[in-house]
Design a protein around this motif. Structure first.
Motif, PDB file in Angstrom:
ATOM      1  N   PHE A 293      14.598 -62.396  -2.500  1.00 13.49           N
ATOM      2  CA  PHE A 293      14.777 -62.097  -3.843  1.00 13.49           C
ATOM      3  C   PHE A 293      16.257 -61.679  -4.074  1.00 13.49           C
ATOM      4  CE2 PHE A 293      15.760 -58.145  -6.494  1.00 13.49           C
ATOM      5  CZ  PHE A 293      15.347 -58.440  -7.835  1.00 13.49           C
ATOM      6  N   TYR A 294      17.011 -61.113  -3.299  1.00 17.40           N
ATOM      7  CA  TYR A 294      18.665 -60.696  -3.343  1.00 17.40           C
ATOM      8  C   TYR A 294      19.380 -62.010  -3.273  1.00 17.40           C
ATOM      9  CZ  TYR A 294      23.114 -59.077  -2.070  1.00 17.40           C
ATOM     10  OH  TYR A 294      24.545 -58.904  -2.107  1.00 17.40           O
ATOM     11  N   LYS A 295      19.020 -62.879  -2.541  1.00 18.11           N
ATOM     12  CA  LYS A 295      19.796 -64.046  -2.240  1.00 18.11           C
ATOM     13  C   LYS A 295      19.689 -64.871  -3.472  1.00 18.11           C
ATOM     14  CE  LYS A 295      19.938 -64.241   2.657  1.00 18.11           C
ATOM     15  NZ  LYS A 295      19.710 -64.988   4.192  1.00 18.11           N
TER      16      LYS A 295
ATOM     17  N   VAL B 135      11.519 -53.101  -7.422  1.00 23.46           N
ATOM     18  CA  VAL B 135      10.625 -54.182  -6.926  1.00 23.46           C
ATOM     19  C   VAL B 135       9.915 -53.786  -5.672  1.00 23.46           C
ATOM     20  CG1 VAL B 135      10.936 -56.418  -6.214  1.00 23.46           C
ATOM     21  CG2 VAL B 135      12.717 -55.757  -7.744  1.00 23.46           C
ATOM     22  N   GLU B 136       8.523 -53.519  -5.666  1.00 25.10           N
ATOM     23  CA  GLU B 136       7.728 -53.044  -4.851  1.00 25.10           C
ATOM     24  C   GLU B 136       6.345 -53.607  -5.031  1.00 25.10           C
ATOM     25  OE1 GLU B 136       5.899 -51.714  -1.921  1.00 25.10           O
ATOM     26  OE2 GLU B 136       7.910 -50.516  -1.838  1.00 25.10           O
TER      27      GLU B 136
ATOM     28  N   SER C  27       8.623 -61.896  -9.810  1.00 31.20           N
ATOM     29  CA  SER C  27       8.848 -61.141 -11.195  1.00 31.20           C
ATOM     30  C   SER C  27       9.726 -60.084 -11.434  1.00 31.20           C
ATOM     31  CB  SER C  27       7.332 -60.182 -11.469  1.00 31.20           C
ATOM     32  OG  SER C  27       7.497 -59.035 -10.794  1.00 31.20           O
ATOM     33  N   GLY C  28      10.316 -59.733 -10.138  1.00 30.15           N
ATOM     34  CA  GLY C  28      11.624 -59.082 -10.179  1.00 30.15           C
ATOM     35  C   GLY C  28      12.616 -59.990 -10.788  1.00 30.15           C
ATOM     36  N   LEU C  29      12.851 -61.211 -10.299  1.00 27.89           N
ATOM     37  CA  LEU C  29      13.749 -62.145 -10.737  1.00 27.89           C
ATOM     38  C   LEU C  29      13.727 -62.245 -12.577  1.00 27.89           C
ATOM     39  CD1 LEU C  29      14.235 -65.013  -8.394  1.00 27.89           C
ATOM     40  CD2 LEU C  29      16.106 -63.413  -9.269  1.00 27.89           C
TER      41      LEU C  29
ATOM     42  N   TYR D 118      16.415 -61.201 -15.160  1.00 28.04           N
ATOM     43  CA  TYR D 118      17.084 -61.986 -16.239  1.00 28.04           C
ATOM     44  C   TYR D 118      16.996 -61.572 -17.783  1.00 28.04           C
ATOM     45  CZ  TYR D 118      17.852 -66.281 -13.722  1.00 28.04           C
ATOM     46  OH  TYR D 118      18.578 -67.423 -12.865  1.00 28.04           O
ATOM     47  N   LEU D 119      15.723 -60.783 -17.875  1.00 25.88           N
ATOM     48  CA  LEU D 119      15.709 -59.944 -19.201  1.00 25.88           C
ATOM     49  C   LEU D 119      16.314 -58.759 -19.400  1.00 25.88           C
ATOM     50  CD1 LEU D 119      11.903 -60.898 -19.553  1.00 25.88           C
ATOM     51  CD2 LEU D 119      13.773 -62.158 -20.613  1.00 25.88           C
ATOM     52  N   ASN D 120      16.859 -57.973 -18.502  1.00 24.80           N
ATOM     53  CA  ASN D 120      17.230 -56.633 -18.531  1.00 24.80           C
ATOM     54  C   ASN D 120      18.571 -56.375 -18.133  1.00 24.80           C
ATOM     55  OD1 ASN D 120      14.603 -55.116 -19.754  1.00 24.80           O
ATOM     56  ND2 ASN D 120      14.032 -56.513 -18.019  1.00 24.80           N
ATOM     57  N   LYS D 121      19.184 -55.531 -18.452  1.00 26.93           N
ATOM     58  CA  LYS D 121      20.552 -55.140 -17.929  1.00 26.93           C
ATOM     59  C   LYS D 121      20.260 -53.842 -17.058  1.00 26.93           C
ATOM     60  CE  LYS D 121      25.043 -54.445 -17.479  1.00 26.93           C
ATOM     61  NZ  LYS D 121      25.102 -53.911 -16.009  1.00 26.93           N
TER      62      LYS D 121
END
Length: 128
Positions: free
Chosen positions: A71-73, A14-15, A44-46, A50-53
């Protein structure tokens, strides 16, 4: 140290900065990672989380909209970080910011510019 052991590991990167993202991707590939999911911001990272392991998240701190700590929280609140190592990467090198990130639960922190050897060491520790 391009090895087979990272071949099946999935990294979410995520950058928001395209050049930084390209440098990190090149570094990750040199370490043997082949499955890298890119996100240009926290939101978009979130969605991609949600969509990927994933096994490892490498996230910038300063991004528009939702920064790396937000994002982390958000991911933590939604229970998306179970068994996922999180490495914050940022130009933010103020001691207070590093402490805030680590107190929030972020596993490790790395200051830009990225040193590939140090990145490799941190990833090895995070992934065990």
């Amino acid at each position: 140290m391009s090895s087979e052991k990272h071949k099946n590991k999935v990294v979410l990167l995520v950058e928001d900065d395209e050049q930084s993202r390209a440098l990190l991707i090149r570094a990750l590939k040199s370490l043997g990672f082949t499955r890298i999911i890119e996100a240009e911001d926290g939101q978009s990272g979130l969605k991609k989380l949600y969509l990927n392991k994933v096994n490892l998240i490498i996230c910038d701190w300063r991004m528009p909209g939702m920064n790396g700590l937000e994002f982390y929280k958000a991911a933590e609140k939604d229970n998306l970080l179970k068994d996922i190592s999180f490495l914050m990467v940022s130009a933010e090198n103020e001691k207070e910011k590093v402490i805030v990130a680590l107190k929030a639960g972020i596993k490790d922190y790395m200051v830009k510019p990225i040193n590939v050897d140090l990145l490799e060491q941190k990833i090895e520790i995070l992934l065990g």
